[in-house]
Design a protein around this motif. Structure first.
Motif, mmCIF file in Angstrom:
data_model
loop_
_atom_site.group_PDB
_atom_site.id
_atom_site.type_symbol
_atom_site.label_atom_id
_atom_site.label_comp_id
_atom_site.label_asym_id
_atom_site.label_seq_id
_atom_site.Cartn_x
_atom_site.Cartn_y
_atom_site.Cartn_z
ATOM 1 N N ILE A 339 0.810 -1.204 0.000
ATOM 2 C CA ILE A 339 0.000 0.000 0.000
ATOM 3 C C ILE A 339 0.849 1.261 0.000
ATOM 4 N N ALA A 340 1.987 1.263 0.724
ATOM 5 C CA ALA A 340 2.820 2.466 0.781
ATOM 6 C C ALA A 340 3.402 2.788 -0.590
ATOM 7 N N LYS A 341 3.884 1.754 -1.309
ATOM 8 C CA LYS A 341 4.455 1.964 -2.632
ATOM 9 C C LYS A 341 3.381 2.423 -3.621
ATOM 10 N N ILE A 342 2.202 1.815 -3.531
ATOM 11 C CA ILE A 342 1.123 2.162 -4.446
ATOM 12 C C ILE A 342 0.647 3.584 -4.188
ATOM 13 N N ASP A 343 0.554 3.958 -2.921
ATOM 14 C CA ASP A 343 0.123 5.316 -2.585
ATOM 15 C C ASP A 343 1.125 6.341 -3.128
ATOM 16 N N GLU A 344 2.422 6.034 -2.984
ATOM 17 C CA GLU A 344 3.451 6.942 -3.503
ATOM 18 C C GLU A 344 3.347 7.063 -5.021
ATOM 19 N N MET A 345 3.129 5.944 -5.704
ATOM 20 C CA MET A 345 2.978 5.987 -7.154
ATOM 21 C C MET A 345 1.797 6.852 -7.561
ATOM 22 N N GLY A 346 0.649 6.663 -6.895
ATOM 23 C CA GLY A 346 -0.544 7.421 -7.249
ATOM 24 C C GLY A 346 -0.357 8.913 -7.093
ATOM 25 N N ARG A 347 0.243 9.306 -5.979
ATOM 26 C CA ARG A 347 0.444 10.735 -5.724
ATOM 27 C C ARG A 347 1.481 11.332 -6.674
ATOM 28 N N ARG A 348 2.564 10.604 -6.877
ATOM 29 C CA ARG A 348 3.692 11.163 -7.630
ATOM 30 C C ARG A 348 3.410 11.254 -9.120
ATOM 31 N N LEU A 349 2.881 10.204 -9.711
ATOM 32 C CA LEU A 349 2.737 10.157 -11.157
ATOM 33 C C LEU A 349 1.370 10.610 -11.650
ATOM 34 N N PHE A 350 0.334 10.476 -10.807
ATOM 35 C CA PHE A 350 -1.021 10.768 -11.276
ATOM 36 C C PHE A 350 -1.742 11.824 -10.441
ATOM 37 N N GLY A 351 -1.133 12.226 -9.318
ATOM 38 C CA GLY A 351 -1.808 13.193 -8.455
ATOM 39 C C GLY A 351 -3.078 12.649 -7.842
ATOM 40 N N ARG A 352 -3.098 11.335 -7.586
ATOM 41 C CA ARG A 352 -4.299 10.696 -7.028
ATOM 42 C C ARG A 352 -3.959 10.008 -5.707
ATOM 43 N N ARG A 353 -4.936 9.961 -4.842
ATOM 44 C CA ARG A 353 -4.810 9.169 -3.630
ATOM 45 C C ARG A 353 -5.543 7.857 -3.855
ATOM 46 N N LEU A 354 -4.795 6.758 -3.865
ATOM 47 C CA LEU A 354 -5.372 5.447 -4.152
ATOM 48 C C LEU A 354 -5.790 4.743 -2.870
ATOM 49 N N PHE A 355 -6.822 3.932 -2.968
ATOM 50 C CA PHE A 355 -7.351 3.150 -1.844
ATOM 51 C C PHE A 355 -7.545 4.037 -0.603
ATOM 52 N N PRO A 356 -8.364 5.085 -0.725
ATOM 53 C CA PRO A 356 -8.511 6.011 0.405
ATOM 54 C C PRO A 356 -9.404 5.487 1.523
ATOM 55 N N GLN A 357 -10.216 4.468 1.242
ATOM 56 C CA GLN A 357 -11.184 4.000 2.232
ATOM 57 C C GLN A 357 -10.559 2.960 3.167
ATOM 58 N N THR A 358 -11.167 2.822 4.336
ATOM 59 C CA THR A 358 -10.680 1.822 5.294
ATOM 60 C C THR A 358 -11.150 0.424 4.938
ATOM 61 N N GLU A 359 -12.239 0.317 4.171
ATOM 62 C CA GLU A 359 -12.724 -0.998 3.767
ATOM 63 C C GLU A 359 -12.438 -1.216 2.285
ATOM 64 N N PHE A 360 -12.450 -2.482 1.883
ATOM 65 C CA PHE A 360 -12.176 -2.820 0.489
ATOM 66 C C PHE A 360 -13.341 -2.367 -0.383
ATOM 67 N N ARG A 361 -13.020 -1.740 -1.535
ATOM 68 C CA ARG A 361 -14.029 -1.338 -2.507
ATOM 69 C C ARG A 361 -13.588 -1.773 -3.900
ATOM 70 N N ASP A 362 -14.537 -2.333 -4.656
ATOM 71 C CA ASP A 362 -14.231 -2.774 -6.015
ATOM 72 C C ASP A 362 -13.700 -1.622 -6.856
ATOM 73 N N ALA A 363 -14.264 -0.424 -6.687
ATOM 74 C CA ALA A 363 -13.867 0.720 -7.510
ATOM 75 C C ALA A 363 -12.414 1.107 -7.268
#
Length: 734
Positions: A339-363
């Motif tokens: 999750i830490a690596k994926i979050d860094e990728m989302g913020r750095r390359l796409f300006g997005r926060r990935l998997f922001p919820q505490t529970e699993f979501r298909d979206a």
């Protein structure tokens, strides 16, 4: 079904043309039987999906098709595909058909028309110039591995719908993302590419089966992929497959994606919960359904297990475990996940926060996979690196996120100046009052350079720091953090592990790096940090495994004095060698497992399970769910007296094995002792147990043999006919 809009959304998501065609075909089947839009408006499609549910158990029982869809062939596979298409359509319905506000006239079809126009021009620079725009610098739309100027595309699309609004680059990025498209920060991706190449200087492309990238990131993953495929091909049940897969991906090597701590917590959980955990992974690994069905189902089962009592299944584990297991078997569809690596990728390359919820979501899962597919296309078509699958994308992200990656130079000047204020220590004045002065102007070149300082420049003191508090090697080198994690992997004491976890938390801002890459030469011990020297030397001894021999060596005077609990060490050593010896035999080696309890409430009838006095056999040999043998290791000496009928075996040890025979319903038991010098690895004696047909064998292992020879000898010793053909004992009846 709004097929044209749905298709445009699927294109924006970056799915391959074959996947789009399949989902449209399956979507038509579902729409003809149910009406997708009507069911979405009614309850978001929940009742329809519930009616279409069909499990492996239903298939095994020969259950009929529960849905209104006319299907032939495998109901399980066909309904899985139809459910996946329906879920994708409902995600499309949940997305914004049109962005809010001034972008209200923008739609996906208009964006795709603008993209087609750019392709028709054949030159991005000319396309942009025709729209009276400058060349794009930062944001680019990504479709099918190609880049398109996002602002130019959005303005062109708006003009095609009769709008004269001219939005800026950031606004265009937001509008495209709301429509489901991917927008990349191109300069940031280029910086990531440069960082990757600095760390992998011999890299040409991902097809090369040699070099730093192959050695560090790819070769061992290919080996694990093959081992995982061999595991699911075995005749073992789903539970055994799930446990074998988790162990493969969490223990026994470096760079493994899953947590050994979670494995430990699962092993200590209630047996029923432990079985559910491993079974869910086995079912996931053997699923014939699409990723969009299989992974969410496994993730929700892990969430249920967390609520039921496996507290270690935190948010990161619920995400990483099912995704990683699936990816290891389907590297073309997903990748290992942290999750830490994926979050860094989302913020750095796409300006997005990935998997922001505490529970699993298909979206959230779909969004991450969309970005990974976008990167796969860019690495292939823009960089020409020919990635094999999403594992190469993950390898790129992991390398770029390595804290050892060289940084670009900061443009702000940094001045190194003396800490002396005349003949006094100028540190207090510098720290407390932010004041530093050039007291004496000698006219030297250095003095002239100092006068070039500007407001906003940085300065630091070079002579000494008498009040230094931080470790000289914690920030930037990661040595202390690596030592903390290394020790946590090997300790068995809960108190020690708790202390190490607290230390790791204190060092949380320091990223981890491979031990082989720790910059030992960058550490300088001098008079300002001498008090940390002993700790640094200890960390080096541990991490470099530079153990001392029994003789003195002038160049290696330092060493460690360690006391080992030999019974534990002997047990672990035998378990490791048995795993090697029995690999591929269908027999699994489990150490410190079982956890069955001896006693429970008296009911007068047959007691199935106990509640108190739990047992943990040293080593169990299991085929599927059947315990075929139990081995208890003893770091003790057997008697040399040939007339000793007990051979020096302790009465308490015999009682222990008799209890195991009863609790685990196995007829094969062994007490294994270390051999004396000159003795061989062999059986010393065997006994039958009164009142039954169980066999207790007394055996010896010569630990002075090299590992390969000892592993072979142990394999021969335990693979006796009674073990290979063992069957459970008859159950007692009440």
């Amino acid at each position: 079904m709004r097929e044209a809009e749905f298709k445009a959304w699927l294109v924006a998501q970056g799915y391959a043309p074959t996947s789009i065609a399949t989902w449209l075909s399956d979507g038509r089947k579902v729409d003809g039987a149910y009406g997708l839009d009507e069911h979405f408006d009614r309850d978001g499609g929940a009742s329809m999906l519930a009616e279409m549910a069909y499990s492996r158990a239903d298939e095994a029982a020969g259950a009929s098709n529960p849905s209104a869809i006319d299907l032939s062939g495998s109901f399980y596979a066909n309904l899985s595909a139809c459910r996946a298409a329906a879920r994708a359509y409902f995600r499309f319905c949940n997305s914004e058909a049109r962005p809010q506000g001034r972008f209200g006239e923008l739609d996906r079809e208009a964006v795709l028309e603008a993209v087609a126009a750019c392709d028709a021009v054949g030159d991005v620079a000319q396309y942009v110039a025709d729209l009276d725009l400058g060349q794009p610098t930062r944001y680019w739309l990504v479709l099918d591995g190609k880049r398109y100027p996002s602002k130019a595309v959005v303005r062109d699309a708006l003009a095609r719908r009769g709008s004269d609004w001219l939005p800026g680059g950031g606004e265009c990025k937001t509008a495209l993302e709301r429509l489901g498209f991917v927008v990349i920060d191109w300069p940031e991706l280029n910086r990531a590419r440069d960082a990757f190449l600095r760390q992998m200087p011999d890299f040409s492309d991902f097809r090369a089966a040699a070099g730093a990238y192959w050695d560090v990131e790819r070769a061992y993953k290919n080996g694990l992929i093959e081992q995982a495929k061999a595991i699911i091909a075995r005749q073992d049940d789903d539970r055994a497959v799930g446990e074998s897969l988790y162990r493969l991906l969490s223990v026994g090597g470096s760079g493994l994606p899953l947590s050994w701590r979670t494995l430990s917590e699962v092993q200590n959980a209630d047996p029923e919960l432990r079985d559910r955990f491993y079974t869910s992974l086995g079912v996931l690994a053997r699923s014939d359904g699409p990723l969009e069905e299989a992974v969410p189902a496994a993730a929700r089962e892990l969430e249920a297990l967390r609520e039921a009592g496996i507290a270690g299944l935190r948010r990161g584990e619920v995400l990483s475990i099912p995704i990683t297991v699936w990816a290891t078997l389907h590297p073309d569809q997903a990748s290992w996940f942290k999750i830490a690596k994926i979050d860094e990728m989302g913020r750095r390359l796409f300006g997005r926060r990935l998997f922001p919820q505490t529970e699993f979501r298909d979206a959230d899962l779909a969004e991450w996979l969309q970005l990974m597919r976008a990167l796969l296309g860019l690495l292939d078509k823009e960089f020409g690196w020919h990635p094999h699958d999403l594992f190469d994308v993950q390898g790129f992200i992991w390398v770029v996120g390595n804290p050892d990656s060289p940084r670009e130079l900061d443009p702000v000047p940094v001045w190194m100046v003396t800490s002396l204020w005349g003949q006094e220590d100028g540190l207090p004045r510098f720290v407390e009052r932010a004041e530093w002065s050039l007291l004496t102007d000698t006219g030297s070149a250095n003095n002239r350079r100092v006068r070039e300082m500007q407001v906003g420049d940085r300065i630091f003191l070079k002579d000494f720091v008498p009040r230094a508090r931080d470790l000289p090697f914690d920030a930037g080198t990661g040595i202390m953090a690596a030592a903390t994690v290394f020790l946590a992997r090997h300790t068995r004491s809960l108190a020690t592990r708790r202390t190490l976890d607290e230390l790791r938390h204190a060092l949380a801002d320091i990223p981890l790096m491979p031990i082989t890459r720790l910059p030992w030469q960058a550490v300088r011990i001098d008079r300002t940090n001498r008090r940390w020297e002993a700790l640094f030397r200890l960390a080096r001894l541990l991490l470099q495994r530079d153990w001392q021999a029994t003789h003195h060596h002038a160049k290696a005077p330092d060493g460690l004095t360690l006391l080992f609990p030999m019974n534990d060490l002997f047990e672990k050593y035998i378990a490791v060698l048995l795993r090697r010896a029995l690999a591929g035999s269908g027999i699994e080696v489990i150490d410190q497992g079982g956890h069955r309890a001896c006693l429970g409430s008296f009911t007068g009838g047959h007691l199935e399970t106990g509640e108190v006095f739990r047992t943990k056999p040293d080593i169990m040999l299991r085929r599927g769910r059947e315990i075929v043998a139990i081995i208890d290791t003893k770091w003790k000496k057997l008697s040399l007296d040939p007339l000793d009928r007990k051979h020096g075996v302790s009465q308490a040890d015999v009682y222990q094995l008799m209890a195991y025979a009863r609790l685990y319903q196995t007829a094969e038991l062994m007490l294994l002792y270390p051999a004396r010098p000159g003795q061989v690895c062999a059986e010393r004696a065997q006994f039958g147990m009164a009142g039954g047909s169980e066999r207790l064998r007394i055996a010896m292992a010569d630990v002075s043999l090299d590992e390969k020879a000892l592993a072979e000898a142990l394999g021969v010793l335990v693979m006796a006919p009674a073990v290979t053909k063992a069957s459970p004992l008859p159950q007692a009846v009440g």
